[in-house]
Design a protein around this motif. Structure first.
Motif, short mmCIF file in Angstrom:
data_model
loop_
_atom_site.label_atom_id
_atom_site.label_comp_id
_atom_site.label_asym_id
_atom_site.label_seq_id
_atom_site.Cartn_x
_atom_site.Cartn_y
_atom_site.Cartn_z
N SER A 169 0.82 -1.22 0.00
CA SER A 169 0.00 0.00 0.00
C SER A 169 0.86 1.27 0.00
O SER A 169 0.37 2.34 0.34
CB SER A 169 -0.96 0.00 1.20
N ASN A 190 -4.43 0.74 -2.16
CA ASN A 190 -3.24 -0.06 -2.48
C ASN A 190 -2.08 0.84 -2.87
O ASN A 190 -2.25 2.02 -3.18
CB ASN A 190 -3.53 -1.03 -3.62
N ASP A 246 -0.13 -11.44 -0.94
CA ASP A 246 -1.42 -12.04 -0.62
C ASP A 246 -1.50 -12.24 0.88
O ASP A 246 -0.89 -13.17 1.42
CB ASP A 246 -1.57 -13.37 -1.36
N ARG A 262 -5.08 -7.58 5.14
CA ARG A 262 -4.62 -6.20 5.32
C ARG A 262 -5.70 -5.42 6.06
O ARG A 262 -6.86 -5.86 6.16
CB ARG A 262 -4.35 -5.56 3.96
N ALA A 319 -6.41 -0.67 3.11
CA ALA A 319 -5.06 -1.19 3.29
C ALA A 319 -4.01 -0.14 3.61
O ALA A 319 -2.92 -0.48 4.06
CB ALA A 319 -4.64 -1.98 2.04
N ASP A 374 -8.93 -9.73 3.11
CA ASP A 374 -7.88 -10.27 2.24
C ASP A 374 -7.69 -9.37 1.03
O ASP A 374 -8.65 -8.93 0.40
CB ASP A 374 -8.25 -11.67 1.76
N TYR A 375 -6.44 -9.11 0.71
CA TYR A 375 -6.07 -8.40 -0.52
C TYR A 375 -5.07 -9.27 -1.28
O TYR A 375 -4.16 -9.85 -0.69
CB TYR A 375 -5.37 -7.08 -0.22
N VAL A 391 -5.62 -6.43 -8.75
CA VAL A 391 -5.95 -6.36 -7.32
C VAL A 391 -7.32 -7.01 -7.13
O VAL A 391 -8.26 -6.71 -7.87
CB VAL A 391 -5.98 -4.91 -6.81
N THR A 446 -10.10 -8.00 -3.90
CA THR A 446 -10.45 -7.92 -2.48
C THR A 446 -11.97 -8.04 -2.36
O THR A 446 -12.70 -7.65 -3.28
CB THR A 446 -9.97 -6.59 -1.86
#
Length: 739
Positions: A164, A194, A327, A330, A334, A351-352, A385, A387
């Motif tokens: 990020s 991010n 992975d 976050r 984030a 989760d990201y 990306v 999420t």
């Protein structure tokens, strides 16, 4: 005669340039003994000189160390002493290398024919260029991109989690600069929570920043400057034919983070190959107050592969592929620790997955002539990306719904250029293109924006008279933009720049100045705010910028002192939100300030101190990190101090750096002043060459356990935001070896 006539003709064309140090203008050098090719690269980066030689001439040769203040010509002579290589000046800042004369069996000298080459073009630059090379990267031992730019007060990197992090140059966010990796244009504006350009610093050979004024061949979109990252290849590990390996392992005590890197490489009769891989794994870290910071686990994988072939005639073909994958859970946003007052069903972390990749083909000629020094680059880069998107619980349930949100940006881009040596310097002429896409998709909608651009440019780097170096140029761009509704618009614009250096007192005092006006076309929106129902009206406005800088550099027997003032204005920076009527929203930005620096370098070390005072406004008001998303950030006053020293007989190096960021009160009504902070880092390193070039190192990061967030980290102006804090005191133990 043909060369002179062509040079005169091309000089009349628009162009822009990097300053080059002439043979008699003194500079301060601190170059250790190293593989000759690496030494020549470092010399060229510092001086802007073109050094021409065939790829095999440097194989198996080691340079002499160069330290102290001296003219570049003398430094080059010192560097080459005893290597079996000599040089011939071919211009005020160009030289050709050739094998040194050798003695015949009868004792007479037999001169080998010189290689008929001139150098590859010097890197594009300007009056405010920052180059972070291999030696400095080794000294910094960076764990993320924030560490790469440590010590530069005008460059801030927000967030403590690599995935990020965003880079700000003089307060301007990096998507308003031309950013490239190995010559490949980056288009990474996916999600504002991010990072913009996630890159593994272990792969880096150099990072070059043009702050503000950038040359035309830095690429399209160089509104507030440029950032160019260059990764390593097999020649950075091997000076000649052979095979080898490199391993590096580190352990950080704060979060028990293990990071392991391994590389294999080889060279044989013009064929080169490199494979490099990194894997990092760790738990959450603690901030300076001893609290665990949610969403800060380490789970990073990255790889770099390069294959190249150079023919006997000097034609060099290279393909590189670089990928980084993060992975892990976050913070929900984030780049933010947390926000108070949010719904109870909103999770603290989610989760990201961030996946960025870069594929580049490059052709160059290592045996160019005055009129033939080409470079061809064709590249493709992509960032994905994913999420989960959470929805309000239904009825009496307290469990939110969710579905995946996916954003992807990509860029197919390239350039073809040639560098002409015209006696008093060089002229670069070329054309470039890009095809950029921004795409978002979830179960409720799909949105897509596209932009295509073709540009032509010219760039001159000349020293018309003694003590004067000039840089001037122009590029013209035509862009085709397509919005989420399928509507399209065509725009075109011209960018200019001019800069120069004058040695007021040769060897002691140099004045620098530069100005540019840049056209950037219509900027693509970030994926996660795109709306297929946007109302574009007459169409988005192209963004433009103006940059101005001036300064002085003084040198005396290893001492340096420098200062510069600068100002950057950006008009119509695109800043859309999701609302249907905000697709064409724009902002105007102004960054202005000054930087000062002093330093002293000796044969085995250096000390330096820098200071920057930068104010940033958006639409005439003090910048804040929310309005400034993908635009700009507050800066203020920053001090940096650093130094290092090597004891050669012990193979021991130690050093420290300090960063002091002062309180910043120039905020909008109702916002909180930004708190200052002070951090201290120490390191000691011992090389054991008799054991496979083993290097052992210990770092102490954040020695005094300061609780702080970097000045560029989101949300510090707002009372409801807990920013994403930096790690507290961390002991970092590193071992590396080459075979």
């Amino acid at each position: 005669m043909t060369s002179t006539a062509l040079g005169a003709t091309l000089t009349a064309l628009p162009a822009a340039a990097q300053q080059m140090a002439p043979a008699d203008a003194a500079a301060t050098f601190s170059l250790p003994a190293q593989p000759l090719r690496s030494a020549l690269d470092a010399f060229s980066r510092q001086t802007g000189w073109q050094i021409g030689y065939p790829g095999t001439l440097t194989d198996g040769r080691t340079s002499r160390p160069v330290g102290g203040s001296m003219p570049p010509a003398r430094a080059l002579e010192t560097l080459l002493a005893g290597t079996g290589v000599t040089y011939r000046l071919t211009g005020p800042a160009t030289a050709t290398l050739a094998p040194a004369p050798v003695a015949s069996s009868g004792g007479d000298t037999m001169a080998l024919g010189p290689v008929s080459v001139s150098a590859a073009a010097p890197a594009p630059g300007g009056p405010a260029q920052i180059v972070i090379g291999k030696e400095e990267l080794d000294r910094k031992n960076p764990s993320d991109i924030r560490d790469v730019f440590a010590g530069e007060p005008g460059i801030r990197v927000g967030s403590s989690v690599p995935m990020s992090q965003k880079v700000y140059v003089n307060g301007v966010e990096e998507t308003n600069l031309s950013v490239s990796i190995d010559g490949s244009r980056q288009n990474n504006k996916v999600f504002h929570h991010n990072g913009t350009t996630l890159i593994d610093p272990v792969f880096l050979k150099t990072a070059r920043v043009d702050a503000g004024v950038a040359p035309a061949d830095a690429g399209p979109g160089a509104l507030a400057g440029s950032i160019a990252y260059e990764t390593k290849d097999a020649r950075d590990f091997l000076s000649g034919d052979g095979i080898g390996a490199f391993v590096k392992s580190s352990f950080g005590t704060n979060g028990s983070v293990f990071t392991n890197s391994a590389a294999g490489f080889g060279r044989h009769k013009g064929l080169e190959g490199l494979g490099y891989f990194t894997y990092g794994k760790g738990a959450r870290f603690e901030s300076g107050d001893g609290r665990k910071v949610e969403g800060t686990k380490t789970d990073l994988r990255s790889g770099l592969g390069k294959v190249a072939y150079e023919t006997d005639a000097g034609h060099r073909f290279q393909v590189s592929y670089e990928r980084v994958y993060d992975d892990a859970p976050r913070p929900f946003r984030a780049n933010v620790g947390s926000i108070s007052g949010r719904p109870a069903w909103e999770p603290r972390v989610r989760d990201y997955t961030l996946d960025r990749q870069n594929l580049v083909f490059t052709y160059t000629d290592s045996l160019p002539t005055d009129l033939w020094n080409p470079k061809l680059v064709v590249a493709y880069g992509r960032t994905d990306v994913e999420t989960p998107i959470y929805t309000r619980p239904v009825g009496s349930s307290t469990v939110p719904g969710s579905y995946p949100g996916q954003g992807a940006t990509s860029s197919l881009n390239g350039k073809l250029e040639n560098v002409f040596n015209v006696g008093m310097g060089t002229i670069t002429a070329g054309s470039d293109f890009y095809v950029d896409r921004a795409h978002y998709e979830d179960q409720t909608m799909t949105a897509l924006e596209k932009a295509r651009n073709v540009g032509v440019y010219g760039q001159a780097r000349l020293s018309p008279v003694e003590r004067v170096r000039l840089s001037f140029g122009m590029r013209a761009d035509r862009q085709w933009f397509e919005g989420t509704t399928g509507q399209d618009w065509t725009n075109s614009g011209v960018s200019h720049n001019v800069s120069g250096e004058v040695d007021i007192l040769p060897e002691y005092l140099t004045a620098k100045a530069g100005w540019s006006r840049s056209w950037g076309g219509v900027q693509l929106a970030e994926n996660f705010v795109m709306n297929p129902a946007w109302r574009y009206g007459a169409g988005p406005q192209p963004v433009t910028a103006r940059n101005l800088t001036a300064g002085l550099v003084g040198r005396y027997q290893g001492f340096t002192a420098e200062g510069r003032v600068f100002r950057t204005d950006l008009d119509d920076v695109r800043a859309p939100r999701f609302a249907a009527g905000s697709g064409t929203l724009t902002r105007d930005v102004r960054s202005k300030g000054y930087e000062l620096g002093v330093g002293y370098a000796w044969d085995t070390g250096f000390v330096r101190a820098k200071y920057a005072d930068i104010d940033v406004t958006i639409d005439g008001l003090p910048a804040d990190s929310d309005t400034g998303t993908y635009i700009a950030t507050p800066m203020g006053r920053v001090y940096t101090l650093g130094g290092g020293h090597t004891i050669p007989k012990w193979d021991l190096t130690f050093g420290a750096d300090v960063e002091i960021v002062l309180d910043y009160n120039k905020v909008q009504a109702g916002q909180r002043p930004l708190k200052g902070y002070e951090t201290v880092n120490l390191f000691v390193e011992h090389k054991i060459p008799q054991y496979s070039n083993l290097t052992l190192r210990a770092d102490v990061r954040n020695l005094f356990d300061e609780t702080y967030a970097d000045r560029a980290t989101y949300g510090q102006e707002f009372g409801t935001v807990t920013p994403l804090y930096q790690p507290g005191r961390t002991f970092l133990l590193t071992a590396s070896a080459s075979f």
